[in-house]
Design a protein around this motif. Structure first.
Motif, mmCIF file in Angstrom:
data_model
loop_
_atom_site.group_PDB
_atom_site.id
_atom_site.type_symbol
_atom_site.label_atom_id
_atom_site.label_comp_id
_atom_site.label_asym_id
_atom_site.label_seq_id
_atom_site.Cartn_x
_atom_site.Cartn_y
_atom_site.Cartn_z
ATOM 1 N N LEU A 266 -4.199 -6.562 2.841
ATOM 2 C CA LEU A 266 -4.825 -5.243 2.744
ATOM 3 C C LEU A 266 -5.297 -5.387 4.269
ATOM 4 N N VAL A 267 -4.729 -4.120 5.013
ATOM 5 C CA VAL A 267 -5.185 -4.077 6.478
ATOM 6 C C VAL A 267 -5.335 -2.648 6.749
ATOM 7 N N THR A 268 -6.671 -2.449 7.348
ATOM 8 C CA THR A 268 -6.856 -1.255 7.833
ATOM 9 C C THR A 268 -7.001 -0.938 9.420
ATOM 10 N N PRO A 269 -6.955 -0.015 9.963
ATOM 11 C CA PRO A 269 -6.709 0.357 11.281
ATOM 12 C C PRO A 269 -7.821 -0.671 12.188
ATOM 13 N N GLU A 270 -8.991 -1.081 11.609
ATOM 14 C CA GLU A 270 -10.101 -1.867 12.175
ATOM 15 C C GLU A 270 -9.947 -3.190 12.115
ATOM 16 N N THR B 76 10.859 -5.840 -7.449
ATOM 17 C CA THR B 76 11.979 -5.218 -6.581
ATOM 18 C C THR B 76 11.560 -4.386 -5.127
ATOM 19 N N PRO B 77 12.157 -4.952 -3.876
ATOM 20 C CA PRO B 77 11.484 -4.657 -2.840
ATOM 21 C C PRO B 77 11.453 -2.925 -2.787
ATOM 22 N N LEU B 78 10.268 -2.579 -2.169
ATOM 23 C CA LEU B 78 10.006 -0.947 -2.030
ATOM 24 C C LEU B 78 9.019 -0.656 -0.927
ATOM 25 N N LEU B 79 9.367 0.355 -0.402
ATOM 26 C CA LEU B 79 8.196 0.964 0.690
ATOM 27 C C LEU B 79 7.892 2.174 0.402
ATOM 28 N N THR B 80 6.463 2.558 0.318
ATOM 29 C CA THR B 80 6.211 3.764 -0.072
ATOM 30 C C THR B 80 4.943 4.323 0.667
ATOM 31 N N THR B 81 4.789 5.458 0.660
ATOM 32 C CA THR B 81 3.328 6.125 1.094
ATOM 33 C C THR B 81 2.508 5.896 -0.071
ATOM 34 N N LEU B 82 0.930 6.016 0.582
ATOM 35 C CA LEU B 82 -0.135 5.988 -0.480
ATOM 36 C C LEU B 82 -0.830 7.481 -0.622
ATOM 37 N N GLN B 83 -1.604 7.732 -1.501
ATOM 38 C CA GLN B 83 -2.417 8.822 -1.623
ATOM 39 C C GLN B 83 -3.612 8.298 -1.742
ATOM 40 N N ASP C 185 7.423 -11.350 -3.335
ATOM 41 C CA ASP C 185 6.422 -12.647 -3.249
ATOM 42 C C ASP C 185 5.190 -11.961 -2.476
ATOM 43 N N ARG C 186 5.417 -10.605 -1.945
ATOM 44 C CA ARG C 186 4.235 -10.105 -1.034
ATOM 45 C C ARG C 186 3.965 -8.929 -1.089
ATOM 46 N N VAL C 187 2.851 -8.163 -1.070
ATOM 47 C CA VAL C 187 2.274 -6.838 -1.108
ATOM 48 C C VAL C 187 1.543 -6.642 0.291
ATOM 49 N N THR C 188 2.066 -5.974 1.243
ATOM 50 C CA THR C 188 1.235 -5.526 2.449
ATOM 51 C C THR C 188 0.801 -3.931 2.422
ATOM 52 N N ILE C 189 -0.246 -3.698 2.557
ATOM 53 C CA ILE C 189 -0.751 -2.317 2.521
ATOM 54 C C ILE C 189 -1.625 -2.164 3.882
ATOM 55 N N LEU C 190 -1.302 -0.947 4.381
ATOM 56 C CA LEU C 190 -1.712 -0.511 5.728
ATOM 57 C C LEU C 190 -2.326 0.669 5.286
ATOM 58 N N ALA C 191 -3.815 1.025 5.196
ATOM 59 C CA ALA C 191 -4.496 2.116 4.594
ATOM 60 C C ALA C 191 -5.831 2.180 5.219
#
Length: 84
Positions: free
Chosen positions: A11-15, A42-49, A76-82
């Motif tokens: 989980l990564v923020t701009p900071e 299953t591999p997936l790329l999505t936007t968040l609300q 095996d991985r979830v990367t979140i930019l938010a």
């Protein structure tokens, strides 16, 4: 190919990077509704609300509020930019 026992959550923020942990389950507020992610997804790329992201490690559950961003889901991985 065997399913992974856990998935790595980043989980990564701009900071800064907030979380980098091996977890059992993640729930993400996707733009079309909440997504439950388990190892082997299953591999997936999505936007968040705007919503609540939570993840589980064993019996412990951790919660974060997120506002928009992106999620990349791999078996095996979830990367979140938010924004938090």
């Amino acid at each position: 190919m065997a399913l992974p026992a856990q998935i790595t959550l980043e989980l990564v923020t701009p900071e800064r990077a907030v979380v980098r942990e091996a977890v059992d389950e993640v729930q993400i507020p996707g733009s079309q509704g909440y997504l439950g992610v388990l190892p082997g997804h299953t591999p997936l790329l999505t936007t968040l609300q705007i919503g609540e992201l939570w993840f589980r490690q064993g019996d412990e559950t951790y919660h974060f509020s997120v506002a928009f961003g992106f999620a990349e889901i791999l078996p095996d991985r979830v990367t979140i930019l938010a924004q938090l």
